[in-house]
Design an enzyme around this catalytic site. Structure first.
Site, PDB file in Angstrom:
ATOM      1  N   HIS A  52       0.861  -1.201   0.000  1.00 48.28           N
ATOM      2  CA  HIS A  52       0.000   0.000   0.000  1.00 48.28           C
ATOM      3  C   HIS A  52       0.883   1.231   0.000  1.00 48.28           C
ATOM      4  O   HIS A  52       1.959   1.240   0.568  1.00 48.28           O
ATOM      5  CB  HIS A  52      -0.901   0.020   1.242  1.00 48.28           C
ATOM      6  CG  HIS A  52      -2.087   0.906   1.095  1.00 48.28           C
ATOM      7  ND1 HIS A  52      -2.040   2.238   1.358  1.00 48.28           N
ATOM      8  CD2 HIS A  52      -3.343   0.639   0.665  1.00 48.28           C
ATOM      9  CE1 HIS A  52      -3.224   2.776   1.125  1.00 48.28           C
ATOM     10  NE2 HIS A  52      -4.035   1.831   0.700  1.00 48.28           N
TER      11      HIS A  52
ATOM     12  N   ASP B 156      -7.947  -5.282  -0.637  1.00 49.51           N
ATOM     13  CA  ASP B 156      -8.325  -6.116  -1.790  1.00 49.51           C
ATOM     14  C   ASP B 156      -7.953  -7.580  -1.640  1.00 49.51           C
ATOM     15  O   ASP B 156      -8.256  -8.383  -2.536  1.00 49.51           O
ATOM     16  CB  ASP B 156      -7.656  -5.546  -3.050  1.00 49.51           C
ATOM     17  CG  ASP B 156      -8.198  -4.151  -3.368  1.00 49.51           C
ATOM     18  OD1 ASP B 156      -7.398  -3.228  -3.557  1.00 49.51           O
ATOM     19  OD2 ASP B 156      -9.441  -4.004  -3.364  1.00 49.51           O
TER      20      ASP B 156
HETATM   21  C1  SDX Z   1      -6.000   0.226  -3.132  1.00 51.19           C
HETATM   22  O1  SDX Z   1      -4.270   4.672  -1.947  1.00 51.19           O
HETATM   23  C2  SDX Z   1      -5.252   4.042  -1.439  1.00 51.19           C
HETATM   24  O2  SDX Z   1      -5.747   4.383  -0.327  1.00 51.19           O
HETATM   25  C3  SDX Z   1      -5.789   2.894  -2.313  1.00 51.19           C
HETATM   26  C4  SDX Z   1      -6.841   2.022  -1.609  1.00 51.19           C
HETATM   27  C5  SDX Z   1      -8.152   2.767  -1.410  1.00 51.19           C
HETATM   28  O3  SDX Z   1      -8.938   2.354  -0.545  1.00 51.19           O
HETATM   29  O4  SDX Z   1      -8.425   3.710  -2.199  1.00 51.19           O
HETATM   30  O5  SDX Z   1      -6.375   1.536  -0.365  1.00 51.19           O
HETATM   31  C6  SDX Z   1      -7.198   0.821  -2.483  1.00 51.19           C
HETATM   32  O6  SDX Z   1      -5.684   0.588  -4.234  1.00 51.19           O
HETATM   33  C7  SDX Z   1      -5.176  -0.762  -2.365  1.00 51.19           C
HETATM   34  C8  SDX Z   1      -3.914  -1.259  -3.164  1.00 51.19           C
HETATM   35  C9  SDX Z   1      -4.396  -2.318  -4.136  1.00 51.19           C
HETATM   36  N1  SDX Z   1      -3.311  -2.674  -5.072  1.00 51.19           N
HETATM   37  C10 SDX Z   1      -2.733  -3.894  -4.961  1.00 51.19           C
HETATM   38  O7  SDX Z   1      -2.958  -4.728  -4.090  1.00 51.19           O
HETATM   39  C11 SDX Z   1      -1.756  -4.194  -6.093  1.00 51.19           C
HETATM   40  C12 SDX Z   1      -0.498  -4.839  -5.508  1.00 51.19           C
HETATM   41  N2  SDX Z   1       0.187  -3.832  -4.742  1.00 51.19           N
HETATM   42  C13 SDX Z   1       1.247  -3.088  -5.370  1.00 51.19           C
HETATM   43  O8  SDX Z   1       1.051  -2.855  -6.730  1.00 51.19           O
HETATM   44  C14 SDX Z   1       1.708  -1.932  -4.529  1.00 51.19           C
HETATM   45  O9  SDX Z   1       1.792  -2.349  -3.234  1.00 51.19           O
HETATM   46  C15 SDX Z   1       0.970  -0.622  -4.569  1.00 51.19           C
HETATM   47  C16 SDX Z   1       0.708  -0.151  -5.966  1.00 51.19           C
HETATM   48  C17 SDX Z   1      -0.306  -0.721  -3.828  1.00 51.19           C
HETATM   49  C18 SDX Z   1       1.904   0.360  -3.939  1.00 51.19           C
HETATM   50  O10 SDX Z   1       3.071   0.290  -4.727  1.00 51.19           O
HETATM   51  P1  SDX Z   1       4.348   1.134  -4.359  1.00 51.19           P
HETATM   52  O11 SDX Z   1       3.986   2.561  -4.391  1.00 51.19           O
HETATM   53  O12 SDX Z   1       5.521   0.704  -5.170  1.00 51.19           O
HETATM   54  O13 SDX Z   1       4.563   0.668  -2.854  1.00 51.19           O
HETATM   55  P2  SDX Z   1       5.773   0.911  -2.038  1.00 51.19           P
HETATM   56  O14 SDX Z   1       6.502   2.140  -2.476  1.00 51.19           O
HETATM   57  O15 SDX Z   1       5.368   0.818  -0.631  1.00 51.19           O
HETATM   58  O16 SDX Z   1       6.680  -0.392  -2.421  1.00 51.19           O
HETATM   59  C19 SDX Z   1       7.810  -0.610  -1.649  1.00 51.19           C
HETATM   60  C20 SDX Z   1       8.539  -1.713  -2.356  1.00 51.19           C
HETATM   61  C21 SDX Z   1       8.788  -1.449  -3.837  1.00 51.19           C
HETATM   62  O17 SDX Z   1      10.030  -2.103  -4.130  1.00 51.19           O
HETATM   63  P3  SDX Z   1      11.363  -1.189  -4.277  1.00 51.19           P
HETATM   64  O18 SDX Z   1      11.076  -0.190  -5.386  1.00 51.19           O
HETATM   65  O19 SDX Z   1      11.553  -0.538  -2.931  1.00 51.19           O
HETATM   66  O20 SDX Z   1      12.433  -2.202  -4.646  1.00 51.19           O
HETATM   67  O21 SDX Z   1       7.773  -2.936  -2.301  1.00 51.19           O
HETATM   68  C22 SDX Z   1       7.537  -3.397  -3.618  1.00 51.19           C
HETATM   69  C23 SDX Z   1       7.701  -2.211  -4.543  1.00 51.19           C
HETATM   70  O22 SDX Z   1       8.130  -2.656  -5.815  1.00 51.19           O
HETATM   71  N3  SDX Z   1       6.161  -3.876  -3.622  1.00 51.19           N
HETATM   72  C24 SDX Z   1       5.780  -5.114  -3.890  1.00 51.19           C
HETATM   73  C25 SDX Z   1       4.379  -5.133  -3.725  1.00 51.19           C
HETATM   74  N4  SDX Z   1       3.960  -3.912  -3.382  1.00 51.19           N
HETATM   75  C26 SDX Z   1       5.068  -3.135  -3.323  1.00 51.19           C
HETATM   76  N5  SDX Z   1       6.463  -6.212  -4.258  1.00 51.19           N
HETATM   77  C27 SDX Z   1       5.741  -7.336  -4.457  1.00 51.19           C
HETATM   78  N6  SDX Z   1       4.386  -7.439  -4.312  1.00 51.19           N
HETATM   79  C28 SDX Z   1       3.690  -6.340  -3.960  1.00 51.19           C
HETATM   80  N7  SDX Z   1       2.366  -6.433  -3.830  1.00 51.19           N
END
Ligand code: SDX
Length: 392
Positions: A270, A327
């Protein structure tokens, strides 16, 4: 510079706006709506009551809630000509594509009667959106299965009305199942609002130009559809089904950790929560309760729980503070109730409409509100003179 969405309308914070509707503490896993914890609202309130709270700032009295619910009920029908828009879609069109199109088309019916500078007309537009989105969502599902549209019934609750419009077959009596209605009402509460997420920011930015609220909500629906956002509930269940049995979990964990693989664990991580998403905790508990009450056993739930346990012990997920989000478990419940996966994000949009509408109202009624205008860090060429083509 971080890629985060920030524009500074004039104060020194990096926040995109001020708002009194929802508070999130991502480190502590706290979510409050107008000061009330989401856990209490999910267990003790109703979606109509939470809708009133988000819009008005206070929980309603019994009389206020009854008046509000009746007002919403009386806006649930859609113009008969709006139904014509469905005819242009193929039956296998993704319901979110239909939602983008048909909700946007509401502008054509109400644009001329929605002066956004008139508080009364803003209120009517808000009620129309909250009331008609479930009807349109139900129509999208009925259209996809080739059944006729079912009109709302004014003697049903908001959520019972939606369930009947969605699943009723006009050739038979439809029995409203209170277990299902309670589960859906809780799911709607958990998805109602969430501060300045991508789709809410989209609605605010669109609304800041003075665009009509129907077009703004259609923009929010389009943004929500993305698999990184609201589309994750559909993607999460599809992922859990692809994993199938717990013995295949390590393969998917390895893929999620592989920087060269675009695969992400859907329903995990998140932008704000670096602790458990409190909504995921409520949904995890609700998944067991609802499936038990429905007498359903879905092996996907066991896979989800096993995946959560393994991931939460994995140094990659611990270091990056990745936890289940809203989700991760919602799809298990929605599937048990009978929704196909391509309707999951439609249900998210249905619930989030009240949050989008509350946030739009908060912004548009602020006399100091200005058009949003995000800036950039320019990384292109420095100024240079034109070179005629025969000299290049
Ligand atoms: C919603 O914003 C909100 O409030 C949204 C929401 C709402 O109610 O409106 O809460 C609803 O959209 C929830 C999120 C749903 N999406 C998913 O579940 C999709 C899977 N999650 C990822 O795509 C990701 O976690 C995001 C898009 C949600 C956030 O991505 P970020 O901005 O990259 O997250 P981060 O900066 O905290 O990531 C830190 C690290 C990164 O790696 P590095 O660049 O540091 O090497 O963790 C990695 C990311 O690549 N990472 C993941 C991951 N989520 C983040 N790696 C593997 N699996 C994952 N799910």
């Amino acid at each position: 510079a971080t890629g985060a969405f920030t524009f500074d309308p004039g104060f020194t914070s990096t926040a995109s706006c001020e708002s009194a509707i929802t508070y999130i503490d991502g480190d502590e896993g706290v979510l409050l709506h107008r000061g009330y914890p989401i856990e209490q609202l999910a267990e003790q309130s109703s979606f109509m009551e939470v809708s009133y709270l988000l819009l008005n700032g206070e929980l309603p009295s019994k009389g206020e809630l009854e008046k509000f619910s009746n007002t919403i009920t009386r806006h649930t029908m859609v113009h008969e000509q709006l139904a014509q828009f469905f005819r242009g879609f193929r039956r296998d069109a993704h319901p979110m594509a239909i939602m983008c199109g048909v909700v946007g088309a509401l502008s054509a019916f109400y644009h001329d009667s929605t002066d956004i500078n008139d508080p009364q007309q803003r209120l009517i537009a808000s009620h129309r959106l909250i009331a008609k989105i479930p009807t349109i969502a139900a129509m999208a599902y009925q259209y996809s299965v080739g059944r006729p549209f079912v009109f709302p019934k004014n003697d049903l609750s908001y959520t019972a009305n939606f369930m009947r419009m969605t699943f009723a077959n006009p050739a038979e009596e439809y029995e409203v199942d209170p277990i299902v209605v309670d589960a859906m009402d809780k799911i709607f509460i958990l998805h109602a609002d969430h501060e300045q997420n991508a789709s809410t920011s989209t609605v605010r930015l669109a609304g800041s130009s003075g665009a009509n609220p129907f077009a703004c909500i259609a923009a929010g629906i389009a943004c929500l559809w993305g698999p990184a956002h609201g589309g994750a509930n559909e993607a999460a269940l599809n992922m859990l089904r692809e994993i199938g049995t717990p013995d295949r979990i390590p393969e998917f964990i390895a893929r999620a950790k592989n920087k060269d693989d675009p695969f992400r664990l859907m329903g995990f991580g998140h932008r704000v929560y670096k602790n458990f998403d409190p909504r995921a905790k409520v949904l995890s508990k609700a998944a067991t309760e609802v499936l038990d009450k429905l007498g359903k056993n879905d092996p996907v739930l066991d896979t989800a729980r096993e995946l959560e346990q393994i991931a939460l012990k994995d140094p990659y997920f611990i270091d990056k503070k990745l936890y289940p989000n809203v989700d991760f478990y919602s799809g298990v419940i929605l599937s048990a109730i009978g929704f196909p996966t391509n309707m999951f994000t439609v249900l998210f949009a249905l619930a989030r409409t009240v949050g989008w509408v509350a946030q739009w109202n908060e912004m548009i009624s602020d006399p100091g509100q200005k058009i949003g205008r995000p800036r950039q860090l320019y990384t292109g060429a420095t100024q240079r003179d034109y070179v005629p083509v025969d000299k290049r």
